[in-house]
Design an enzyme around this catalytic site. Structure first.
Site, PDB file in Angstrom:
ATOM      1  N   LEU A  33       0.808  -1.212   0.000  1.00 30.33           N
ATOM      2  CA  LEU A  33       0.000   0.000   0.000  1.00 30.33           C
ATOM      3  C   LEU A  33       0.843   1.265   0.000  1.00 30.33           C
ATOM      4  CD1 LEU A  33      -2.734  -1.066   2.585  1.00 30.33           C
ATOM      5  CD2 LEU A  33      -2.675  -1.439   0.111  1.00 30.33           C
ATOM      6  N   HIS A  37      -3.492   4.257  -2.207  1.00 28.34           N
ATOM      7  CA  HIS A  37      -4.408   3.357  -1.510  1.00 28.34           C
ATOM      8  C   HIS A  37      -5.008   4.031  -0.275  1.00 28.34           C
ATOM      9  CE1 HIS A  37      -1.693   0.313  -3.521  1.00 28.34           C
ATOM     10  NE2 HIS A  37      -2.879  -0.131  -3.891  1.00 28.34           N
TER      11      HIS A  37
END
Length: 294
Positions: A33, A37
């Site tokens: 991530l 994200h």
């Protein structure tokens, strides 16, 4: 934040939340991530009572010569980021949980027309893999809202059509592309760029912007623009898969009925394959007779 590896366990917990009248937003990811994200998680938090994220590197969407094995997996760091953003539940299944009978026997979801062009032309089967796993995840989570980034413009269009065609009661929300200060779209694959390649990479977005500016100023020979920008990317050090001006709704060629265009590009820079896009709303007063349709 609670983490589940079994879909049935998560489904049972979410059913109780639904019975109490709570809304659910879902953000599917493949992990590793980054800030892009995180922006999706924050949007989900704004729109629903419960936020569910998933991390699953989906083998069904990777081709034979693609980077499935080397795709970065950073679960501990990912969980810390999700916890910090207030995500309620994380689904982290293994391949056997998602494909218990193996991928060869898996029913596939295919979205015609949208899946066969652009990235789909160069990655056969990719979008069937995406649509199939997203459908399975939707069935597990049964969200009211699902959040996706606009960087993967074609993927977002495919998911929107799939949800519409299959009468799924899910609101699909697209979030603007998160970028570094130099304009490069954030991506898990950026970590594979060498220092030299990283200095070149922002040229992809810059070339898209230059194409958009030319169209906004009235240049309407789209094929000529595509050819010019493709050569510009090659000169900068990219290996372009495509550079294309399309109708933003249909992803087909621009016509006199087109109200918004999207300019999309995919290109390799060393090992990583980078994608990006920009959009432009066309002026209704523009002389449509001058449009070049290709």
């Amino acid at each position: 934040m609670k983490t589940f590896s079994k879909s049935s366990h998560l489904r049972n917990v979410l059913a109780k939340n639904k019975l109490s009248g709570k809304t659910i937003a879902f953000v599917p990811t493949m992990g590793n991530l980054h800030e892009g994200h995180i922006q999706l998680m924050r949007q989900a938090k704004k729109m629903a009572d419960i936020v569910v994220a998933s991390i699953f590197v989906n083998p069904l969407q990777f081709g034979a010569n693609e980077d499935l094995e080397s795709y970065p997996r950073t679960l501990s760091a990912d969980k810390e980021k999700l916890f910090t953003e207030g995500v309620d539940y994380l689904l982290f299944p293994d391949v056997e949980e998602i494909y218990p009978e193996g991928m060869d026997k898996q029913t596939l979801i295919v979205v015609p027309a949208l899946s066969d062009t652009l990235c789909g032309a160069n990655r056969p089967g990719h979008f069937a893999g995406v649509a199939t796993v997203v459908t399975k995840l939707f069935q597990i989570v049964q969200p009211d809202i699902a959040i996706f980034g606009k960087k993967d413009y074609q993927q977002l269009a495919i998911i929107e059509k799939m949800v519409k065609d299959l009468c799924m009661p899910i609101n699909i929300v697209g979030v603007e592309t998160a970028r570094d200060v130099d304009g490069l779209a954030l991506s898990s694959r950026n970590g594979f760029l060498t220092e030299e390649q990283r200095s070149i990479a922002p040229a992809l977005h810059q070339t898209l912007l230059e194409c958009r500016d030319a169209i906004a100023c009235g240049f309407d020979s789209y094929q000529a623009l595509e050819d010019y920008c493709t050569e510009a990317l090659k000169h900068a050090g990219f290996e372009p898969d495509y550079f294309s001006v399309r109708d933003a709704e249909t992803l087909q060629a621009v016509t006199c009925d087109t109200e918004e265009i999207v300019i999309l590009a995919a290109a390799k820079l060393g090992k990583p394959r980078l994608i990006d896009n920009v959009t432009l709303t066309l002026n209704p007063s523009q002389d449509w007779g001058m449009l070049a349709v290709h």
